[in-house]
Design an enzyme around this catalytic site. Structure first.
Site, PDB file in Angstrom:
ATOM      1  N   ASP A  12       0.830  -1.206   0.000  1.00  0.00           N
ATOM      2  CA  ASP A  12       0.000   0.000   0.000  1.00  0.00           C
ATOM      3  C   ASP A  12       0.869   1.262   0.000  1.00  0.00           C
ATOM      4  O   ASP A  12       1.985   1.250   0.531  1.00  0.00           O
ATOM      5  CB  ASP A  12      -0.901  -0.030   1.245  1.00  0.00           C
ATOM      6  CG  ASP A  12      -2.112   0.874   1.092  1.00  0.00           C
ATOM      7  OD1 ASP A  12      -2.308   1.449  -0.002  1.00  0.00           O
ATOM      8  OD2 ASP A  12      -2.852   1.006   2.075  1.00  0.00           O
TER       9      ASP A  12
ATOM     10  N   ASN B 214       1.445   3.409  -2.849  1.00  0.00           N
ATOM     11  CA  ASN B 214       2.045   3.845  -4.128  1.00  0.00           C
ATOM     12  C   ASN B 214       1.499   5.208  -4.561  1.00  0.00           C
ATOM     13  O   ASN B 214       2.254   6.062  -5.037  1.00  0.00           O
ATOM     14  CB  ASN B 214       1.713   2.847  -5.249  1.00  0.00           C
ATOM     15  CG  ASN B 214       2.352   1.496  -5.038  1.00  0.00           C
ATOM     16  OD1 ASN B 214       3.237   1.357  -4.206  1.00  0.00           O
ATOM     17  ND2 ASN B 214       1.894   0.503  -5.771  1.00  0.00           N
TER      18      ASN B 214
ATOM     19  N   HIS C 209       2.977   3.343  -8.870  1.00  0.00           N
ATOM     20  CA  HIS C 209       2.832   1.897  -9.112  1.00  0.00           C
ATOM     21  C   HIS C 209       4.076   1.344  -9.820  1.00  0.00           C
ATOM     22  O   HIS C 209       4.505   0.223  -9.547  1.00  0.00           O
ATOM     23  CB  HIS C 209       1.581   1.616  -9.946  1.00  0.00           C
ATOM     24  CG  HIS C 209       0.300   1.969  -9.235  1.00  0.00           C
ATOM     25  ND1 HIS C 209       0.066   1.622  -7.923  1.00  0.00           N
ATOM     26  CD2 HIS C 209      -0.811   2.638  -9.645  1.00  0.00           C
ATOM     27  CE1 HIS C 209      -1.138   2.056  -7.561  1.00  0.00           C
ATOM     28  NE2 HIS C 209      -1.686   2.684  -8.585  1.00  0.00           N
TER      29      HIS C 209
ATOM     30  N   GLU D  42     -11.823  -5.086  -5.089  1.00  0.00           N
ATOM     31  CA  GLU D  42     -12.383  -3.734  -4.876  1.00  0.00           C
ATOM     32  C   GLU D  42     -11.658  -2.681  -5.737  1.00  0.00           C
ATOM     33  O   GLU D  42     -12.167  -1.577  -5.931  1.00  0.00           O
ATOM     34  CB  GLU D  42     -12.250  -3.319  -3.401  1.00  0.00           C
ATOM     35  CG  GLU D  42     -13.177  -4.066  -2.450  1.00  0.00           C
ATOM     36  CD  GLU D  42     -12.750  -5.505  -2.190  1.00  0.00           C
ATOM     37  OE1 GLU D  42     -11.516  -5.781  -2.126  1.00  0.00           O
ATOM     38  OE2 GLU D  42     -13.642  -6.377  -2.085  1.00  0.00           O
ATOM     39  N   ASN D  43     -10.476  -3.003  -6.243  1.00  0.00           N
ATOM     40  CA  ASN D  43      -9.685  -2.006  -6.977  1.00  0.00           C
ATOM     41  C   ASN D  43     -10.308  -1.585  -8.315  1.00  0.00           C
ATOM     42  O   ASN D  43      -9.912  -0.568  -8.891  1.00  0.00           O
ATOM     43  CB  ASN D  43      -8.243  -2.494  -7.210  1.00  0.00           C
ATOM     44  CG  ASN D  43      -7.374  -2.409  -5.972  1.00  0.00           C
ATOM     45  OD1 ASN D  43      -6.415  -3.167  -5.809  1.00  0.00           O
ATOM     46  ND2 ASN D  43      -7.688  -1.481  -5.061  1.00  0.00           N
TER      47      ASN D  43
ATOM     48  N   ARG E 277      -5.320  -2.357   8.443  1.00  0.00           N
ATOM     49  CA  ARG E 277      -6.493  -3.125   7.984  1.00  0.00           C
ATOM     50  C   ARG E 277      -6.018  -4.330   7.184  1.00  0.00           C
ATOM     51  O   ARG E 277      -4.951  -4.312   6.600  1.00  0.00           O
ATOM     52  CB  ARG E 277      -7.349  -2.277   7.024  1.00  0.00           C
ATOM     53  CG  ARG E 277      -8.075  -1.119   7.623  1.00  0.00           C
ATOM     54  CD  ARG E 277      -9.068  -0.573   6.584  1.00  0.00           C
ATOM     55  NE  ARG E 277      -8.380  -0.012   5.427  1.00  0.00           N
ATOM     56  CZ  ARG E 277      -7.922   1.239   5.359  1.00  0.00           C
ATOM     57  NH1 ARG E 277      -8.051   2.051   6.384  1.00  0.00           N
ATOM     58  NH2 ARG E 277      -7.315   1.669   4.271  1.00  0.00           N
TER      59      ARG E 277
ATOM     60  N   SER F 182      -8.130  -5.618   4.721  1.00  0.00           N
ATOM     61  CA  SER F 182      -8.687  -5.365   3.383  1.00  0.00           C
ATOM     62  C   SER F 182      -8.929  -6.628   2.569  1.00  0.00           C
ATOM     63  O   SER F 182      -8.568  -6.699   1.392  1.00  0.00           O
ATOM     64  CB  SER F 182      -7.774  -4.405   2.609  1.00  0.00           C
ATOM     65  OG  SER F 182      -7.721  -3.160   3.262  1.00  0.00           O
TER      66      SER F 182
ATOM     67  N   GLU G 257       1.161 -13.636  12.106  1.00  0.00           N
ATOM     68  CA  GLU G 257       1.562 -12.408  12.791  1.00  0.00           C
ATOM     69  C   GLU G 257       1.345 -11.267  11.802  1.00  0.00           C
ATOM     70  O   GLU G 257       1.461 -11.456  10.586  1.00  0.00           O
ATOM     71  CB  GLU G 257       3.048 -12.466  13.168  1.00  0.00           C
ATOM     72  CG  GLU G 257       3.410 -13.602  14.094  1.00  0.00           C
ATOM     73  CD  GLU G 257       2.932 -13.371  15.515  1.00  0.00           C
ATOM     74  OE1 GLU G 257       2.851 -12.201  15.947  1.00  0.00           O
ATOM     75  OE2 GLU G 257       2.604 -14.364  16.191  1.00  0.00           O
TER      76      GLU G 257
HETATM   77  C1  FPP Z   1      -1.801   0.152  -3.373  1.00  0.00           C
HETATM   78  O1  FPP Z   1      -1.311   1.475  -3.318  1.00  0.00           O
HETATM   79  C2  FPP Z   1      -1.216  -0.523  -4.495  1.00  0.00           C
HETATM   80  C3  FPP Z   1      -1.898  -1.155  -5.493  1.00  0.00           C
HETATM   81  C4  FPP Z   1      -3.364  -1.246  -5.577  1.00  0.00           C
HETATM   82  C5  FPP Z   1      -1.198  -1.773  -6.605  1.00  0.00           C
HETATM   83  C6  FPP Z   1      -0.049  -2.642  -6.226  1.00  0.00           C
HETATM   84  C7  FPP Z   1       0.742  -2.826  -7.426  1.00  0.00           C
HETATM   85  C8  FPP Z   1       2.070  -2.731  -7.495  1.00  0.00           C
HETATM   86  C9  FPP Z   1       2.993  -2.549  -6.356  1.00  0.00           C
HETATM   87  C10 FPP Z   1       2.622  -2.790  -8.844  1.00  0.00           C
HETATM   88  C11 FPP Z   1       3.499  -3.925  -9.105  1.00  0.00           C
HETATM   89  C12 FPP Z   1       2.949  -5.262  -8.877  1.00  0.00           C
HETATM   90  C13 FPP Z   1       3.341  -6.288  -9.614  1.00  0.00           C
HETATM   91  C14 FPP Z   1       2.910  -7.661  -9.318  1.00  0.00           C
HETATM   92  C15 FPP Z   1       4.214  -6.089 -10.764  1.00  0.00           C
HETATM   93  P1  FPP Z   1      -2.354   2.649  -3.434  1.00  0.00           P
HETATM   94  O2  FPP Z   1      -2.460   3.038  -4.858  1.00  0.00           O
HETATM   95  O3  FPP Z   1      -3.641   2.243  -2.789  1.00  0.00           O
HETATM   96  O4  FPP Z   1      -1.682   3.779  -2.613  1.00  0.00           O
HETATM   97  P2  FPP Z   1      -2.419   4.933  -1.809  1.00  0.00           P
HETATM   98  O5  FPP Z   1      -3.100   4.272  -0.645  1.00  0.00           O
HETATM   99  O6  FPP Z   1      -1.291   5.809  -1.396  1.00  0.00           O
HETATM  100  O7  FPP Z   1      -3.381   5.592  -2.744  1.00  0.00           O
END
Ligand code: FPP
Length: 236
Positions: free
Chosen positions: A14, A16, A31, A61-62, A188, A190, A201
């Site tokens: 989480d 990104n 990302h 949910e994304n 969370r 999620s 853990e």
């Molecule tokens: C959550 O951060 C992240 C994601 C929903 C995407 C996760 C994907 C990657 C790390 C990309 C690479 C993965 C692979 C398998 C190549 P967020 O966008 O919810 O961050 P925020 O809470 O700051 O908005």
């Protein structure tokens, strides 16, 4: 009593979006930075004694995110598989995907199938990528498959217990996670590995995923080793 290092680590990646926004960049920039950390963390696993790594790449949910973010993430997953396949194979990483593939586009699911097949003989690190995954959705799909077996007369309902249900989950090939890490300060679950994390853990850390280096990972594993895991039992 102290624990051995965790064999199976699961990560909710989480932060990104916030990482990118703090730099005045679009969320997809975060990302992409997160994807580079995935590479670093997977590579760190053998030295850290982590045999199984499961990462939450996209939740059920994304889909509620903007159409451009969803499309950008799907394109990132396709490119990641295409670019990393050769290195993952050479580094002994076996890659598998969990989640419902039905909603994913054909090009992506084809690449996922190919990567699973290509790396199927590897055993150094087991990387499981949760893509269109939700714990409740998984339990719903598993229950449907189990019910079909009962309806077909291949499974006696009186014999159904928790090990039976576990066999129908997407994660049937995995041991339960020992440690679940969530980055970015949110405490969370999620909908991630609800069933499988019954005795895991948890480590909730403020670091945003794109800042999750191999060093941060190693520090978390060191602190895990001081924990006393009792699985409900009383130890002397
Ligand atoms: C959550 O951060 C992240 C994601 C929903 C995407 C996760 C994907 C990657 C790390 C990309 C690479 C993965 C692979 C398998 C190549 P967020 O966008 O919810 O961050 P925020 O809470 O700051 O908005």
């Amino acid at each position: 009593m102290t624990s051995d290092g965790p064999r199976h680590v699961a990560a909710i990646m989480d932060g990104n979006g916030r990482w990118a926004q703090a730099r005045g960049k679009p969320r997809l920039f975060g990302h992409h930075a997160g994807a580079r950390r995935v590479r670093e963390v997977v590579r760190a696993c053998p030295d850290l004694g982590v045999k199984y790594l499961t990462i939450f790449a996209f939740s059920t949910e994304n889909w509620k995110r903007t159409q451009s973010e969803v499309a950008g993430l799907m394109s990132l997953f396709r490119r990641y598989i295409q670019r990393e396949a050769r290195d993952l194979l050479a580094e002994g990483v076996r890659v598998r995907f969990i989640g419902d593939r039905v909603k994913l586009d054909d090009k992506l699911t084809r690449l996922m199938d190919e990567l699973e097949l290509l790396t199927s003989h590897n055993d150094r690190v087991h990387l499981t990528v949760a893509l269109n995954y939700g714990g409740r959705d998984e339990l719903g799909r598993a229950t449907k498959r189990l019910a079909r077996e009962v309806a077909a007369g291949r499974l006696d309902p009186e014999t159904v217990d928790e090990t039976t249900l576990a066999r129908f989950l997407d994660t049937c090939f995995l041991p339960d996670p020992d440690l679940v890490i969530r980055t970015s300060g949110e405490a969370r679950i999620s909908n991630f590995l609800l069933w499988q994390s019954a005795y895991a853990e948890y480590e909730f850390i403020d670091t945003l995923w794109p800042d999750f280096t191999a060093e941060v990972f190693a520090d978390i594993l060191a602190s895990y080793q001081t924990r006393d895991r009792r699985f409900g039992a009383v130890t002397a």
